[in-house]
Design a protein around this motif. Structure first.
Motif, PDB file in Angstrom:
ATOM      1  N   ALA A 175      -9.839  -6.531   0.845  1.00 26.08           N
ATOM      2  CA  ALA A 175      -9.141  -5.656  -0.092  1.00 26.08           C
ATOM      3  C   ALA A 175      -9.149  -4.206   0.382  1.00 26.08           C
ATOM      4  N   VAL A 176     -10.299  -3.755   0.895  1.00 25.70           N
ATOM      5  CA  VAL A 176     -10.390  -2.381   1.391  1.00 25.70           C
ATOM      6  C   VAL A 176      -9.487  -2.194   2.611  1.00 25.70           C
ATOM      7  N   GLN A 177      -9.455  -3.179   3.495  1.00 23.71           N
ATOM      8  CA  GLN A 177      -8.602  -3.072   4.675  1.00 23.71           C
ATOM      9  C   GLN A 177      -7.123  -2.998   4.274  1.00 23.71           C
ATOM     10  N   THR A 178      -6.717  -3.810   3.314  1.00 22.91           N
ATOM     11  CA  THR A 178      -5.336  -3.767   2.831  1.00 22.91           C
ATOM     12  C   THR A 178      -5.010  -2.401   2.238  1.00 22.91           C
ATOM     13  N   ALA A 179      -5.955  -1.851   1.464  1.00 23.02           N
ATOM     14  CA  ALA A 179      -5.738  -0.539   0.858  1.00 23.02           C
ATOM     15  C   ALA A 179      -5.594   0.548   1.919  1.00 23.02           C
ATOM     16  N   LEU A 180      -6.404   0.482   2.960  1.00 19.38           N
ATOM     17  CA  LEU A 180      -6.323   1.495   4.010  1.00 19.38           C
ATOM     18  C   LEU A 180      -5.019   1.380   4.791  1.00 19.38           C
ATOM     19  N   ARG A 181      -4.558   0.170   4.994  1.00 18.33           N
ATOM     20  CA  ARG A 181      -3.245   0.013   5.637  1.00 18.33           C
ATOM     21  C   ARG A 181      -2.164   0.680   4.778  1.00 18.33           C
ATOM     22  N   GLY A 182      -2.273   0.531   3.467  1.00 18.22           N
ATOM     23  CA  GLY A 182      -1.334   1.198   2.576  1.00 18.22           C
ATOM     24  C   GLY A 182      -1.453   2.711   2.643  1.00 18.22           C
ATOM     25  N   PHE A 183      -2.691   3.203   2.771  1.00 24.87           N
ATOM     26  CA  PHE A 183      -2.941   4.643   2.905  1.00 24.87           C
ATOM     27  C   PHE A 183      -2.179   5.202   4.101  1.00 24.87           C
ATOM     28  N   PHE A 184      -2.306   4.545   5.226  1.00 22.78           N
ATOM     29  CA  PHE A 184      -1.630   5.050   6.434  1.00 22.78           C
ATOM     30  C   PHE A 184      -0.122   4.845   6.369  1.00 22.78           C
ATOM     31  N   GLY A 185       0.305   3.708   5.823  1.00 19.40           N
ATOM     32  CA  GLY A 185       1.735   3.464   5.712  1.00 19.40           C
ATOM     33  C   GLY A 185       2.427   4.504   4.846  1.00 19.40           C
ATOM     34  N   ALA A 186       1.767   4.943   3.785  1.00 18.42           N
ATOM     35  CA  ALA A 186       2.350   5.947   2.893  1.00 18.42           C
ATOM     36  C   ALA A 186       2.447   7.312   3.562  1.00 18.42           C
ATOM     37  N   ARG A 187       1.762   7.495   4.679  1.00 17.48           N
ATOM     38  CA  ARG A 187       1.765   8.772   5.394  1.00 17.48           C
ATOM     39  C   ARG A 187       2.497   8.673   6.725  1.00 17.48           C
TER      40      ARG A 187
END
Length: 356
Positions: A31-43
């Protein structure tokens, strides 16, 4: 080979009961890895995937690599190494024209195993072209909060220490930390040229009642104080960003414009656990070669071995734009976010451990 001389291996993770105990941590990791991928994708970052096999595993004195060799169809052999970091490959991609990249890379380090160490682990690296390393500090703070929010926790805890992952990290220079926790004036032993005065630092350790060996170098003394007297205090209550390392302790970072004795390097700590290491990246290929050669000379002196330089990387460095980059131990972050107490609890299939 008879049975008594056959090495045995510890692989308890596949036992169904063990797996059931570990599974909540593993799902939290995902779950944390998925969230971090979203963090970078949004930027507007691009995820990249770099080769594990490299001609050089990295050129830091105290990092130990796994070695192998490539055999061509015709038969000649050439040495290769499992990388200790994807850094060289990522910087080549910056030279090629990428401007915001990140990678979840499996990396390999020998002589490392324990509650916080594993011979194979996942490193999250990201790079920003044309941006300062202070932006990476903001990234780290945001990722701590995101990991906690995703794991539905309000605190990170490890070895009787706690951190509020939503609190703004404190920023402390190495000079401030050495003075605060040991009473040592660290930069008094560092010249404007970056040269270090071993005897001056040794006299300060002696006054502070810290034992050391007569053949310890300045770097040995620095590491002794950092590990034994400073790091245990970092990341209590809130995370700590320890910054402005002496230039001699930042082989891949550029010198600070504010003070040439220190470099644009910081490390992130939570509960005295080192989570990330970041640089304002050095792009002077000649200076980088000099630093690598010094590191490898030290490795040869201490361990009797050295690793080759990646000439392709040094060529690429000359074409690389100004950038900042960070490496974060993803498994350690997953540990703190999920409440695990050992790094192998957040690894789906840990490396087998040789017992005999």
């Amino acid at each position: 080979m008879n049975a008594s001389s056959t090495p045995s291996f510890r692989s308890p993770w596949w036992n169904s009961n063990s797996h059931a105990d570990r599974r909540p941590f593993l799902l939290g990791r995902n779950a944390v890895q998925t969230a971090l991928r979203g963090f970078f994708g949004a930027r507007d970052f691009i995820e990249v995937d770099t080769a594990t096999l490299q001609v050089s595993p990295g050129n830091e004195t105290h990092l130990h690599a796994f070695s192998t060799e490539a055999i061509s169809i015709e038969g000649p052999r050439s040495p290769l190494y499992l990388h200790t970091s994807p850094e060289f490959a990522c910087k080549k991609l910056l030279a090629a024209g990428e401007t915001r990249i990140f990678t979840f890379a499996h990396v390999y380090r020998n002589r490392e195993r324990g509650p916080l160490h594993h011979p194979e682990f996942t490193m999250l690296e990201w790079y920003r072209v044309g941006e300062t390393y202070e932006q990476l500090m903001d990234d780290c703070a945001a990722m701590l909060a995101l990991a906690a929010e995703t794991a539905k926790t309000k605190r990170f805890a490890f070895r009787n220490m706690e951190v509020d992952p939503f609190a703004e990290p404190e920023r402390v220079t190495l000079a401030e930390a050495f003075d605060r926790h040991v009473g040592i004036d660290l930069l008094a032993s560092v010249a404007a040229s970056g040269e270090t005065d071993r005897d001056l630092l040794a006299s300060q350790l002696h006054s502070a009642g810290i034992a050391f060996a007569e053949d310890d170098t300045w770097a040995d003394l620095f590491s002794k104080v950092l590990v034994d007297r400073v790091e245990p205090h970092l990341g209590q209550g809130r995370a700590t960003i320890l910054c402005e390392y002496p230039v001699s302790e930042a082989a891949l970072a550029r010198p600070s414009e504010r003070d040439p004795r220190v470099a644009e390097r910081f490390e992130l700590y939570a509960c005295a656990v080192e989570l990330a290491n970041a640089f304002g990246e050095l792009t002077d290929a000649g200076e980088q070669r000099r630093r690598f050669e010094h590191e490898m000379a030290e490795k040869a002196r201490i361990y009797g071995e050295r690793y080759p330089l990646d000439e392709d990387f040094l060529d690429a460095l000359s074409a690389m734009p100004q950038a900042s980059g960070a490496a974060l131990g993803f498994d350690r972050l997953a540990m703190l976010a999920t409440g695990a107490t050992r790094i192998d609890q957040v690894m789906w299939a840990p490396v087998a451990e040789v017992l005999d």
